[in-house]
Design an enzyme around this catalytic site. Structure first.
Site, PDB file in Angstrom:
ATOM      1  N   ARG A  75       0.848  -2.000   0.488  1.00  0.00           N
ATOM      2  CA  ARG A  75       0.151   0.058  -0.683  1.00  0.00           C
ATOM      3  C   ARG A  75       1.078   1.397   0.013  1.00  0.00           C
ATOM      4  O   ARG A  75       1.974   1.456   1.318  1.00  0.00           O
ATOM      5  CB  ARG A  75      -1.086   0.056   1.393  1.00  0.00           C
ATOM      6  CG  ARG A  75      -1.751   0.967   1.238  1.00  0.00           C
ATOM      7  CD  ARG A  75      -2.578   0.923   2.364  1.00  0.00           C
ATOM      8  NE  ARG A  75      -3.210   2.769   2.374  1.00  0.00           N
ATOM      9  CZ  ARG A  75      -2.948   2.854   3.739  1.00  0.00           C
ATOM     10  NH1 ARG A  75      -2.668   2.933   5.258  1.00  0.00           N
ATOM     11  NH2 ARG A  75      -3.834   4.687   3.413  1.00  0.00           N
ATOM     12  N   HIS A 119      -2.550  10.741   1.210  1.00  0.00           N
ATOM     13  CA  HIS A 119      -1.951  10.976   2.311  1.00  0.00           C
ATOM     14  C   HIS A 119      -1.459  11.871   2.788  1.00  0.00           C
ATOM     15  O   HIS A 119      -0.860  11.906   3.187  1.00  0.00           O
ATOM     16  CB  HIS A 119      -1.562   9.734   2.102  1.00  0.00           C
ATOM     17  CG  HIS A 119      -0.338   9.271   3.957  1.00  0.00           C
ATOM     18  ND1 HIS A 119      -1.122   7.540   3.627  1.00  0.00           N
ATOM     19  CD2 HIS A 119      -0.647   9.617   5.027  1.00  0.00           C
ATOM     20  CE1 HIS A 119      -0.760   7.804   5.166  1.00  0.00           C
ATOM     21  NE2 HIS A 119      -0.679   8.131   5.504  1.00  0.00           N
ATOM     22  N   GLU A 164      -7.653   8.133   6.112  1.00  0.00           N
ATOM     23  CA  GLU A 164      -7.444   8.931   7.795  1.00  0.00           C
ATOM     24  C   GLU A 164      -7.823  10.138   7.829  1.00  0.00           C
ATOM     25  O   GLU A 164      -7.422  11.277   8.247  1.00  0.00           O
ATOM     26  CB  GLU A 164      -6.710   8.865   9.006  1.00  0.00           C
ATOM     27  CG  GLU A 164      -5.633   7.372   8.849  1.00  0.00           C
ATOM     28  CD  GLU A 164      -4.224   7.548   9.646  1.00  0.00           C
ATOM     29  OE1 GLU A 164      -4.102   8.431  10.503  1.00  0.00           O
ATOM     30  OE2 GLU A 164      -3.803   6.276  10.347  1.00  0.00           O
ATOM     31  N   ASN A 290      -7.299   1.386   9.811  1.00  0.00           N
ATOM     32  CA  ASN A 290      -5.895   1.274  10.626  1.00  0.00           C
ATOM     33  C   ASN A 290      -6.310   1.921  11.968  1.00  0.00           C
ATOM     34  O   ASN A 290      -6.847   2.501  12.527  1.00  0.00           O
ATOM     35  CB  ASN A 290      -5.277   2.743  10.371  1.00  0.00           C
ATOM     36  CG  ASN A 290      -4.993   3.393   8.930  1.00  0.00           C
ATOM     37  OD1 ASN A 290      -5.076   2.301   8.350  1.00  0.00           O
ATOM     38  ND2 ASN A 290      -4.765   4.703   8.352  1.00  0.00           N
ATOM     39  N   TYR A 292      -4.241   0.793  15.935  1.00  0.00           N
ATOM     40  CA  TYR A 292      -3.294   0.928  16.732  1.00  0.00           C
ATOM     41  C   TYR A 292      -3.007   1.023  17.994  1.00  0.00           C
ATOM     42  O   TYR A 292      -2.494   0.430  18.663  1.00  0.00           O
ATOM     43  CB  TYR A 292      -2.492   2.920  16.219  1.00  0.00           C
ATOM     44  CG  TYR A 292      -1.604   2.467  15.025  1.00  0.00           C
ATOM     45  CD1 TYR A 292      -0.494   2.243  15.235  1.00  0.00           C
ATOM     46  CD2 TYR A 292      -2.393   3.591  14.108  1.00  0.00           C
ATOM     47  CE1 TYR A 292       0.078   2.487  13.332  1.00  0.00           C
ATOM     48  CE2 TYR A 292      -2.154   3.355  12.485  1.00  0.00           C
ATOM     49  CZ  TYR A 292      -0.865   3.030  12.681  1.00  0.00           C
ATOM     50  OH  TYR A 292      -0.023   2.855  11.904  1.00  0.00           O
ATOM     51  N   GLU A 348      -3.491  -0.181   8.268  1.00  0.00           N
ATOM     52  CA  GLU A 348      -2.514   0.151   8.657  1.00  0.00           C
ATOM     53  C   GLU A 348      -2.077  -0.612  10.266  1.00  0.00           C
ATOM     54  O   GLU A 348      -3.530  -0.690  10.368  1.00  0.00           O
ATOM     55  CB  GLU A 348      -1.966   1.154   9.094  1.00  0.00           C
ATOM     56  CG  GLU A 348      -2.069   2.227   7.878  1.00  0.00           C
ATOM     57  CD  GLU A 348      -1.094   3.713   7.946  1.00  0.00           C
ATOM     58  OE1 GLU A 348      -1.092   4.794   9.337  1.00  0.00           O
ATOM     59  OE2 GLU A 348      -1.651   4.940   7.078  1.00  0.00           O
TER      60      GLU A 348
HETATM   61  O1  IFM Z   1       2.883   7.324  10.174  1.00  0.00           O
HETATM   62  C1  IFM Z   1       1.229   7.585  10.379  1.00  0.00           C
HETATM   63  C2  IFM Z   1       0.722   7.828   8.930  1.00  0.00           C
HETATM   64  O2  IFM Z   1       0.749   8.143   8.477  1.00  0.00           O
HETATM   65  C3  IFM Z   1      -0.877   7.167   9.099  1.00  0.00           C
HETATM   66  N1  IFM Z   1      -1.296   6.510  10.365  1.00  0.00           N
HETATM   67  C4  IFM Z   1      -0.678   6.294  12.034  1.00  0.00           C
HETATM   68  C5  IFM Z   1       0.863   6.331  11.225  1.00  0.00           C
HETATM   69  C6  IFM Z   1       2.375   6.169  12.332  1.00  0.00           C
HETATM   70  O3  IFM Z   1       1.513   7.119  13.736  1.00  0.00           O
END
Ligand code: IFM
Length: 444
Positions: A75, A119, A164, A290, A292, A348
């Site tokens: 990606r 992005h 995002e 995404n 985290y 992500e």
């Molecule tokens: O680096 C970023 C990415 O560009 C977008 N999502 C989160 C990642 C980590 O912060």
């Protein structure tokens, strides 16, 4: 020891973004992140994307590395100012040719390209006339998307309109810690609306230029949990979830903004024209998520929206993000239950830690490996519960420019020496290689 096998055609990949890795600044137009990097105090040590990790010149070797690591999908994002230096008008053929060569190189290496159109590197020329706060930018985005899809659409079969949009809108325009750096709640919600509108407008255009392709959007989502079962904390979790997740999910999948958050926004709500929400909710082929970390919240009348975000005991990454793999299972199952996307990709997931390169060129990043293993297992749990998860992209292929943190945070599974630009696969890259090759995760 147990072995979790993934579906036969599961796409194991890595992810990157243009501004974070490319460099090659002399062959593209300026973008808002170039400007933000020059704004004193906004980006760690004034770092910038002029060279980044020079993927623009080193892409062939990087593709070879990906193939060696066993990835079958990649990606990447296209830099708008590399295609249109001023955001509109004359096409920069050098830029289009570059992505065309990248795609050819990927395909030759047996790697499926997944292209993200936005992005975060908005051309400066468009910011000067209002950026995403201006409704016109949505139309400009569609023209740009058409140009890219016309050129790459015969070979790229997976398109992501935006990465995002929540972060673009809120971090860039409400918190002011990302480009363009404003702190204005009404502006942030208007920006969010125009991003969504541009997504909806672009979907049929991409489909027309790239027949048979799959088109989606990537949202950063946070499963949100109340600190207790009190009515107040449950309410705080509902509000936080509405602001972080439903504000973007509801328009895309249900064609309306969430009523509770709309009411809370009061006079700050965005201007929405009549057909906008039916455009925004045009059916898509997949949702990119995404993931985290999670939000754990409590009611706090003095906090923003009456909510306090807690910092529970536990393990944290260098970003101070809690490691919470169960959250990935929870967000995947919840999104599928509430919104029924046709397919989902984890577009992500990854973590930053303070990596050390040994004298013999190795990086023993045991924490990152453990993080990824646990999150792969969490994704597997969701698949077992019926979630149509089709692929998983690790963030990130290699260390890169981490926005306001500059080069001080390493998210890569490949270490980059920022001086020599040499790449060194970390232990986590070798772990991903074994997962991708065996299409399975082994748990100890
Ligand atoms: O680096 C970023 C990415 O560009 C977008 N999502 C989160 C990642 C980590 O912060």
């Amino acid at each position: 020891m147990s072995r979790l096998r993934f579906p036969a055609d599961f796409a194991w990949g890595s992810a990157t973004a243009s501004f974070q890795i490319e460099g090659g600044v002399e062959e593209r137009g300026q973008c808002i992140w170039d400007d933000f990097c020059r704004w004193p105090g906004k980006v760690f040590e004034g770092d910038n994307g002029d060279v980044a990790v020079d993927h623009y010149h080193l892409y062939r070797a990087d593709v070879t590395l990906m193939a060696r690591l066993g990835f079958r999908a990649y990606r990447f994002s296209v830099s708008w100012p590399r295609i249109l230096k001023e955001g509109i008008g004359e096409v920069n053929d050098v830029g289009l040719d570059y992505y065309s060569r990248l795609v050819d190189e990927l395909l030759e290496a047996g790697i499926e390209p997944y292209a993200t159109l936005y992005h975060w590197d908005l051309p400066t020329a468009l910011q000067r006339v209002g950026g995403w706060a201006s409704r016109d930018t949505a139309s400009r985005f569609v023209e740009y998307a058409r140009i890219v899809a016309d050129r790459l659409g015969d070979r790229v079969h997976h398109w992501i309109t935006h990465n995002e949009p929540w972060v673009v809108a809120m971090v860039g325009n409400l918190y002011g810690t990302h480009a363009p750096g404003w702190e204005d709640p009404g502006l942030a919600l208007q920006v969010g609306h125009h991003l969504l509108l541009s997504h909806g407008l672009a979907v049929p255009v991409i489909r027309q230029a790239s027949p048979g392709s799959q088109v989606g959007i990537t949202l950063n989502l946070y499963p949100t949990y109340p600190a207790t079962t009190s009515a107040e904390d449950l309410d705080a979790a509902r509000i936080q979830d509405g602001f972080s997740n439903r504000w973007f999910l509801d328009p895309v999948f249900k064609g309306h903004y969430p009523e509770d958050i709309w009411a809370l926004a009061g006079a700050q709500v965005p201007r929405v024209e009549q057909a906008d929400l039916s455009i925004i909710s045009r059916p898509i082929d997949f949702l990119g998520i995404n993931y985290y970390s999670r939000h754990l919240v409590a009611s706090d009348p003095s906090g923003p929206m009456g909510v306090q975000t807690l910092h529970p005991e536990g393990e944290y990454t260098q970003m101070d993000w809690e490691v919470y793999p169960q959250g990935l299972t929870d967000i995947l199952t919840r999104v599928y239950a509430d919104y029924s996307p046709r397919a989902i990709y984890v577009t992500e997931n990854g973590c930053a830690y303070e990596d050390v390169l040994t004298s013999d060129g190795q990086v023993h990043d045991a924490k990152r490996t453990a993080y990824l293993r646990a999150h792969f297992a969490a994704a597997h749990k969701a698949i077992a519960q019926g979630v149509p998860l089709r692929g998983y992209f690790v963030w990130s292929l290699m260390d890169n420019f981490e926005w306001a943190y500059g080069y001080s945070r390493r998210f890569g599974i490949v270490y980059v020496d920022f001086q020599s630009l040499r790449r060194y696969p970390k232990d986590s890259a070798l772990f991903c290689q074994s997962v991708a090759q065996e299409n399975a995760v082994v748990l100890n």
